[in-house]
Design an enzyme around this catalytic site. Sequence first.
Site, mmCIF file in Angstrom:
data_model
loop_
_atom_site.group_PDB
_atom_site.id
_atom_site.type_symbol
_atom_site.label_atom_id
_atom_site.label_comp_id
_atom_site.label_asym_id
_atom_site.label_seq_id
_atom_site.Cartn_x
_atom_site.Cartn_y
_atom_site.Cartn_z
ATOM 1 N N VAL A 69 -2.872 3.254 -2.609
ATOM 2 C CA VAL A 69 -2.865 1.885 -3.129
ATOM 3 C C VAL A 69 -3.751 1.039 -2.226
ATOM 4 O O VAL A 69 -3.587 1.026 -1.007
ATOM 5 C CB VAL A 69 -1.428 1.314 -3.176
ATOM 6 N N ALA A 71 -4.299 -1.061 2.786
ATOM 7 C CA ALA A 71 -4.137 0.065 1.855
ATOM 8 C C ALA A 71 -3.013 0.942 2.399
ATOM 9 O O ALA A 71 -2.583 0.773 3.541
ATOM 10 C CB ALA A 71 -5.428 0.870 1.756
ATOM 11 N N LYS A 72 -2.543 1.865 1.597
ATOM 12 C CA LYS A 72 -1.573 2.853 2.070
ATOM 13 C C LYS A 72 -1.645 4.043 1.149
ATOM 14 O O LYS A 72 -1.985 3.922 -0.029
ATOM 15 C CB LYS A 72 -0.152 2.274 2.050
ATOM 16 N N GLY A 73 -1.319 5.213 1.690
ATOM 17 C CA GLY A 73 -1.313 6.426 0.882
ATOM 18 C C GLY A 73 -0.080 7.246 1.182
ATOM 19 O O GLY A 73 0.598 7.029 2.187
ATOM 20 N N ASP A 88 0.393 8.398 9.611
ATOM 21 C CA ASP A 88 1.639 7.673 9.401
ATOM 22 C C ASP A 88 2.755 8.720 9.472
ATOM 23 O O ASP A 88 2.526 9.834 9.953
ATOM 24 C CB ASP A 88 1.588 6.958 8.035
#
Length: 421
Positions: free
Chosen positions: A65, A110-112, A151
């Site tokens: 995202v 953003a992040k995944g 992460d």
Amino acid sequence: MKPITFEQEFNPWEAQAARFDFAAQKLSLDEGMWKVLRYPTREIILHIPVLMDDGRVEVFTGYRVQHSIARGPCKGGIRYSPDVTLDEVRALASWMTWKCAVVNIPFGGAKGGVICDPKKLSQMELEKITRRYTAELVEFIGPEKDVPAPDLGTNEQTMAWIMDTYSMHMRHTCTSVVTGKPVNIGGSRGRKEATGRGVTVVCNSALKKLGLKPESTRVIIQGFGNVGSNAAKLLHRTGYKVVGIGEFDGGLYNSKGMDIDALLEHKQRNGTIIGFKGAEPAETGDLLITDCEILIPAAIENVITSRNAAQVKAKIVCEGANGPTTAVADEILADKGVFIIPDILANAGGVTASYFEWVQDRQGYFWKESVVNEQLENILAESFEDVVRYAETHEVNNRIAAYMLAIDRVAFNIKQRGIYA
């Protein structure tokens, strides 16, 4: 803040949205800008086929995202966990936008994530998931577009695989596509300790603000992974008394303070903090409500909730994790007069050092660790002052002040750039 239901309390996207809406309202943000900033720019869902070690083909679901590119490329971690959801990734992407804006670095959020259990997968299976995930995203990531980082459930090795896969597609080595890499292939010195170091810097700033001394400050840390262990080590060396450590499999308590270097050695040897001779066993849930000056939740979301917030006895809650306090718990802590150092400030040391790594990769010139640490400390201490000043000026708590400051900066950039259509 509008009331949210018990189910919504534990949904990170709802929690993020509630705080965003409240801060936007306080800023009198116009309706159009509100809509632009409230939702991510792009949401990508992937279904990744992987040939497993036993010959089966398994399909894993992955997400990326991208919330905002108003201030620069997107930036954000990738987590591998069985509990990853699109709402969680959305919330974390938004938090990254605000976090980068709070510390004033030129990134958006953003992040995944991939729904998988890294503990149950072999190294080869993890590599295949990572490479296929990267290949599917190759058009959407890059040094100028979106820069992933490690992460929950991912590490330096994961980043090395992403960098290699991306470089193979680009036909040249591109180190600046990810941060959190091993130092010998373009990683930055001081990156691994950076989030824990940032936690220490803001704790020092809070003590100065409240007129406390490290020697008489008892600290309880929930989570002893990268963030918690580095924060514990640095706080211990600064003279704080770390009296409690909580982990998913149990905790430790010693009212006189623990020898953190000995505990780190014990954990490295045994893979757990359990059985450490320098403290008594304790329940992690009980440690969150044990008497102390500073409580540092440094593991997962939603650990301080409507169920336990009223019993929290800490003077300061410094959020090493993302979203450890629910929006409902926030109001309870505010009524009790607890001094909150919100996650988008407290754990911003990691993204700040990631920014330094990206800069060094692009320059092809690497800094000494002392330079990284010095720059990091300056940025975090300055950002702490900015947030506290904003809170006092606008008569809001520190969390809403951090959101207001961040939203103000991002909205100002968008207004300057204009809307392309």
